[in-house]
Design an enzyme around this catalytic site. Structure first.
Site, PDB file in Angstrom:
ATOM      1  CB  ALA A  96       7.658  -3.430   0.995  1.00 19.44           C
ATOM      2  CE  LYS A  97       0.586   0.050  -0.826  1.00 19.71           C
ATOM      3  NZ  LYS A  97      -0.316  -0.977  -0.313  1.00 19.71           N
ATOM      4  N   GLY A  98       5.220   0.226  -3.077  1.00 19.65           N
ATOM      5  CA  GLY A  98       5.844   0.807  -4.261  1.00 19.65           C
ATOM      6  C   GLY A  98       4.828   1.616  -5.029  1.00 19.65           C
TER       7      GLY A  98
END
Length: 408
Positions: A96-98
């Site tokens: 994931a990444k934000g």
């Protein structure tokens, strides 16, 4: 870049066309508006993103970055790379990444807190210790993780320390987490020096990006006997052929917030730094630094990708024709951070904490296993280190999806 790499690996692994889209596309991509009250009385609306690539092997895991140039596409690419990284190192996570589109240097502490808590509130339906676990990245730190943990815990009605990693040790963070990525880079460089027969005491290193990862990697390499001749940050770099005094560089950075104007080195640009003659080149800054334009000019023996995606596919094709450069690909080279984040998550879930010696020992064992598999596959199949690392990661995710099948 991430999609091009995946397509090459999928062809190499002969993944059936029917399965490719399932492995490639992210499970979820969220974009949210983040209105906050600013210190001057105005109201500003920021944009935040979070991409969860796959939940096949466990919850998703990945950093949160605060940077003016954050885009949904960049976040999606980084989430995909995190998937391959976690699978390569055997962690029970998807990637994931934000990111939030902002310049944290232009926001006060109070504004950063309001922005972080608002982002957390918007993400609550999509995050959790068994769904998605955030960590620090570019422009974020332990304090931001503490605010996320507090916001989520207030919503849950009890303390949930396993919602983030990379938080302060006093709140359930792991010892050795902050230094983990840089230590991992130095460990793998040391293994690469064994492979290409370089004596550490005679080796020189150049590091682009003197942030958390770059500074720890520099100091760890220096402890191995390597002479660090140049480092840089977003403003530019410093070079000293005789070697930089890293203790003095650290003191200078603490005082001035930049490596520039350091009295013990001459100024150079980031572009010049990448092509300096050295044994070890460590790009530890942003993506797409080694391109078609400069890949042929590199003068290093070991290229250790401490940043995510520092080398473009066009540059990769040039580097494949330069066997004298030993590549440690990003999904292996900078995996130390997510490995110790995993250890922190496990410690939080068990409420049982380890010593720094245990953490570092387990980190090196995990990196050693992954490094050995990548090197072995690269040599046996006669493929690049990047192709070997990506193939191992993609193959594990693909196999897990096939075995689990399609619901409903």
């Amino acid at each position: 870049m991430a999609c091009q790499q995946f397509d090459l690996v999928a062809d190499y692994l002969q993944i059936p066309e029917n399965d490719r889209a399932r492995v490639k596309y992210p499970k979820r991509a969220m974009t949210v508006a983040l209105p906050i009250h600013c210190d001057d009385g105005s109201t500003r609306v920021f944009t935040g993103h979070r991409v969860q690539h796959h939940l096949t092997l466990g919850p998703t895991k990945g950093g949160l970055r605060y940077h003016p140039d954050v885009t949904l596409g960049e976040v999606a690419a980084l989430a995909m790379w995190m998937s391959w990284k976690c699978a390569l190192t055997g962690l029970p996570y998807g990637g994931a990444k934000g990111g939030v589109e902002c310049d944290p240097r232009k926001l006060s502490i109070a504004e950063l807190e309001r922005l972080t808590r608002r982002f957390t509130q918007e993400m609550i339906p999509f995050i959790g210790p068994q769904i998605d676990v955030m960590a620090p990245d570019l422009g974020t730190n332990e304090q931001i993780m503490a605010w996320i943990m507090d916001s989520y815990s207030m919503h849950a009605g009890h303390t949930v320390s396993s919602i983030v990693t990379g938080k302060p040790v006093g709140l359930g963070g792991s010892v050795g987490r902050r230094e983990a990525t840089g230590r991992g880079v130095a460990y793998l460089v040391n293994r690469a020096m064994d492979t290409v027969k370089i004596d550490a005491s005679r080796a020189t290193a150049v590091i682009q990006g003197y942030g958390n990862v770059g500074s720890v990697a520099a100091m760890s390499l220096a402890r191995l006997g390597v002479k660090v001749t140049a480092v840089s940050d977003v403003n530019g770099g410093i070079f000293n052929k005789a070697g930089l005094d890293l203790w003095k560089v650290d003191a200078h950075v603490a005082k001035t917030k930049t490596v520039q104007n350091f009295p013990g080195g001459e100024s150079i640009s980031n572009a010049e730094l990448l092509t300096l003659p050295c044994d070890i080149l460590v790009p530890a800054a942003m993506e797409r630094q080694i391109t078609e334009a400069n890949a042929g000019k590199l003068q290093c023996r070991i290229l250790a990708e401490a940043a995510n995606g520092p080398t473009t596919p066009e540059a990769d094709r040039i580097l494949e024709k330069r066997p004298e450069i030993f590549l440690i690909p990003d999904i292996l080279c900078n995996a130390g951070g997510v490995i110790v984040s995993y250890f922190e998550w496990v410690q939080d879930l068990q409420s049982f904490f380890w010593t720094e010696t245990e953490v570092v020992d387990k980190l090196y064992r995990t990196l050693e296993a992954a490094h050995s598999q990548v090197l072995s596959m690269s040599r046996k199949q006669k493929i690049s280190m990047r192709m070997a690392a990506l193939s191992l990661g993609v193959k594990r995710v693909h196999e897990a999806k096939v075995v689990r099948g399609l619901f409903p």
